[in-house]
Design a protein around this motif. Structure first.
Motif, PDB file in Angstrom:
ATOM      1  N   ALA A  42       8.593  38.806  29.038  1.00 21.80           N
ATOM      2  CA  ALA A  42       9.779  38.101  29.515  1.00 21.80           C
ATOM      3  C   ALA A  42      10.655  37.591  28.366  1.00 21.80           C
ATOM      4  N   LEU A  43      10.135  37.585  27.144  1.00 22.14           N
ATOM      5  CA  LEU A  43      10.939  37.168  25.996  1.00 22.14           C
ATOM      6  C   LEU A  43      12.052  38.180  25.732  1.00 22.14           C
ATOM      7  N   THR A  44      13.185  37.672  25.288  1.00 23.39           N
ATOM      8  CA  THR A  44      14.316  38.527  24.927  1.00 23.39           C
ATOM      9  C   THR A  44      14.486  38.519  23.418  1.00 23.39           C
ATOM     10  N   PHE A  45      14.413  39.693  22.789  1.00 29.39           N
ATOM     11  CA  PHE A  45      14.554  39.816  21.332  1.00 29.39           C
ATOM     12  C   PHE A  45      15.837  40.571  21.042  1.00 29.39           C
ATOM     13  N   LYS A  46      16.642  40.001  20.165  1.00 30.68           N
ATOM     14  CA  LYS A  46      17.915  40.633  19.796  1.00 30.68           C
ATOM     15  C   LYS A  46      18.018  40.728  18.278  1.00 30.68           C
ATOM     16  N   ALA A  47      17.975  41.959  17.768  1.00 33.22           N
ATOM     17  CA  ALA A  47      18.138  42.162  16.327  1.00 33.22           C
ATOM     18  C   ALA A  47      19.618  42.104  15.984  1.00 33.22           C
ATOM     19  N   LEU A  48      19.954  41.366  14.927  1.00 34.07           N
ATOM     20  CA  LEU A  48      21.354  41.211  14.509  1.00 34.07           C
ATOM     21  C   LEU A  48      21.673  42.019  13.258  1.00 34.07           C
ATOM     22  N   VAL A  49      20.657  42.595  12.631  1.00 26.78           N
ATOM     23  CA  VAL A  49      20.845  43.550  11.536  1.00 26.78           C
ATOM     24  C   VAL A  49      19.939  44.735  11.819  1.00 26.78           C
ATOM     25  N   LYS A  50      20.119  45.811  11.063  1.00 29.28           N
ATOM     26  CA  LYS A  50      19.293  47.002  11.229  1.00 29.28           C
ATOM     27  C   LYS A  50      18.315  47.122  10.065  1.00 29.28           C
ATOM     28  N   ASP A  51      17.175  47.763  10.316  1.00 25.90           N
ATOM     29  CA  ASP A  51      16.264  48.078   9.220  1.00 25.90           C
ATOM     30  C   ASP A  51      17.011  48.901   8.174  1.00 25.90           C
ATOM     31  N   GLY A  52      16.858  48.503   6.929  1.00 25.43           N
ATOM     32  CA  GLY A  52      17.561  49.170   5.842  1.00 25.43           C
ATOM     33  C   GLY A  52      18.801  48.436   5.381  1.00 25.43           C
ATOM     34  N   ASP A  53      19.263  47.462   6.160  1.00 26.37           N
ATOM     35  CA  ASP A  53      20.441  46.693   5.766  1.00 26.37           C
ATOM     36  C   ASP A  53      20.101  45.732   4.631  1.00 26.37           C
ATOM     37  N   PRO A  54      20.959  45.634   3.614  1.00 28.03           N
ATOM     38  CA  PRO A  54      20.783  44.574   2.619  1.00 28.03           C
ATOM     39  C   PRO A  54      21.167  43.243   3.255  1.00 28.03           C
ATOM     40  N   VAL A  55      20.392  42.209   2.994  1.00 25.28           N
ATOM     41  CA  VAL A  55      20.678  40.902   3.596  1.00 25.28           C
ATOM     42  C   VAL A  55      20.730  39.843   2.502  1.00 25.28           C
ATOM     43  N   ALA A  56      21.635  38.908   2.676  1.00 23.54           N
ATOM     44  CA  ALA A  56      21.778  37.793   1.742  1.00 23.54           C
ATOM     45  C   ALA A  56      20.945  36.612   2.218  1.00 23.54           C
TER      46      ALA A  56
END
Length: 288
Positions: A67-81
Motif C-alpha cells: 500500500a506504500l507509494t514510492f515516487k522516484a524523483l531522479v533516475k539511476d545514473g543521474d549525477p546528484v548534488a
C-alpha cells in the motif's frame, strides 16, 4: 515492480534481509507511533554522487507494504548534488520505518559503487578502452553491485565461475602449463564460450598466444612491459582481446590505458568503495 528484468530472486533476497533486520517486528515504532499513523518520507542525498538502486529501494518498500507509494524523483545514473531529493515514499508510518534501513543500505551501497565507477570512467575520457568489474563483490549482492557498475558507466566481466573460462596461475599449476590448460578447456566447452588466460610475463604471453587464448590478461605488469606485451599480441593475433588487471587506481588507470589494452578490470569498483550518504526524513505527518 520489475528491476532490470529480474524480480523473483531479488524479492526473495529482500525478504531474507528484512527478516534479519526486522525479526518479529519493529519494537520502537510499535510502542511510540500510533496505529494508523500516515507519513511521507523524503529520501535525500547528503553528498554529491551518482544515484543507483532506486528501483531496488522501491521494491523494498513494496515488499514491506504494497500500500506504500514510492515516487522516484531522479533516475539511476543521474549525477546528484548534496541535498537532492531522490525519492518520496508515502503511507503507513510503521511500514516506512520498517523498510527504511534496508532501503537506505541498498541505495547507499549501490550509489557508492556507481559513484566510484563514474570517477574511473571519467579518468579514461578520450581513450578507447573498456572499464569492467570483477568477482570481488559482496556475497549475496553480486547482481546488484554489477548493476550499479553499469549505472556508473562501466561494464561487467564474467558474473561467476560458470559463464567463461578464466585460466589463472593456480589453474596453470594444476594443469601443468598454459598449453595443456587451454587445450583441455577448448575440448570441453561450447564454441560460444571464451577462454581467458592470466599472464605475468612475456614468456607466458607467448605461451597463451600459441595456445590460442581468446583473451589475454596482463596481470600486475608495469606499464612499459604491458605496452610491449600489447604490441606483441596485436602483431601476432589482432583479434585477441587484451585485458589489464591488478593494482589499478585512479592515479594509474590512464597510464595503463595508454598502453593499448582493450579492457581494464578494476576490483576496487565493488570492494573498496564508500557508500553514498543518503537519508530519509519524515516531513509530512497526519493521522490515518
Amino acid at each position: 515492480m520489475m528491476f532490470n528484468g529480474y524480480n523473483e530472486g531479488l524479492v526473495e533476497s529482500i525478504r531474507l534481509w528484512l527478516r534479519e533486520d526486522v525479526g518479529a517486528g519493529d519494537v520502537t515504532a510499535a510502542v511510540t507511533v500510533p496505529a494508523g499513523h500516515q507519513s511521507k518520507g523524503i529520501i535525500h542525498a547528503k553528498e554529491e554522487g551518482v544515484a543507483a538502486g532506486l528501483p531496488v529501494a522501491a521494491l523494498v518498500f513494496e515488499v514491506v507494504d504494497p500500500a506504500l507509494t514510492f515516487k522516484a524523483l531522479v533516475k539511476d545514473g543521474d549525477p546528484v548534488a548534496k541535498g537532492t531529493v531522490l525519492a518520496e515514499v508515502e503511507g503507513s508510518t510503521h511500514s516506512i520505518l520498517t523498510g527504511e534501513r534496508l532501503a537506505l543500505n541498498l541505495l547507499q551501497r549501490l550509489s557508492g559503487v556507481a559513484t566510484r565507477t563514474r570517477k574511473y570512467v571519467d579518468a579514461l575520457q578520450g581513450l578507447p578502452v573498456r572499464l569492467v568489474d570483477t568477482r570481488k563483490t559482496t556475497p549475496g549482492h553480486r547482481m546488484l553491485e554489477k548493476y550499479a557498475v553499469r549505472v556508473g558507466g562501466g561494464a561487467n566481466h564474467r558474473f561467476g565461475l560458470y559463464d567463461a573460462v578464466m585460466i589463472k596461475d593456480n589453474h596453470i599449476k594444476g594443469a601443468g602449463g598454459i598449453a595443456p590448460a587451454v587445450q583441455r578447456a577448448r575440448a570441453a566447452i561450447p564454441h560460444t564460450m571464451t577462454i581467458e588466460v592470466e599472464t605475468e610475463n612475456l614468456q607466458q604471453v607467448d605461451e597463451a598466444l600459441s595456445a590460442g587464448a581468446d583473451i589475454i590478461m596482463l596481470d600486475n605488469m608495469a606499464p612499459g612491459l604491458m605496452k610491449e606485451a600489447v604490441g606483441r599480441i596485436k602483431a601476432r593475433a589482432p583479434h585477441v582481446t587484451v585485458e589489464a588487471s591488478g593494482n589499478v587506481s585512479l592515479q594509474t588507470i590512464y597510464e595503463i590505458a595508454e598502453t593499448g589494452v582493450d579492457v581494464i578490470s578494476v576490483g576496487r569498483l565493488t570492494y573498496s568503495f564508500d557508500s553514498l550518504d543518503i537519508s530519509l526524513d519524515l516531513n509530512e505527518r497526519k493521522e490515518g
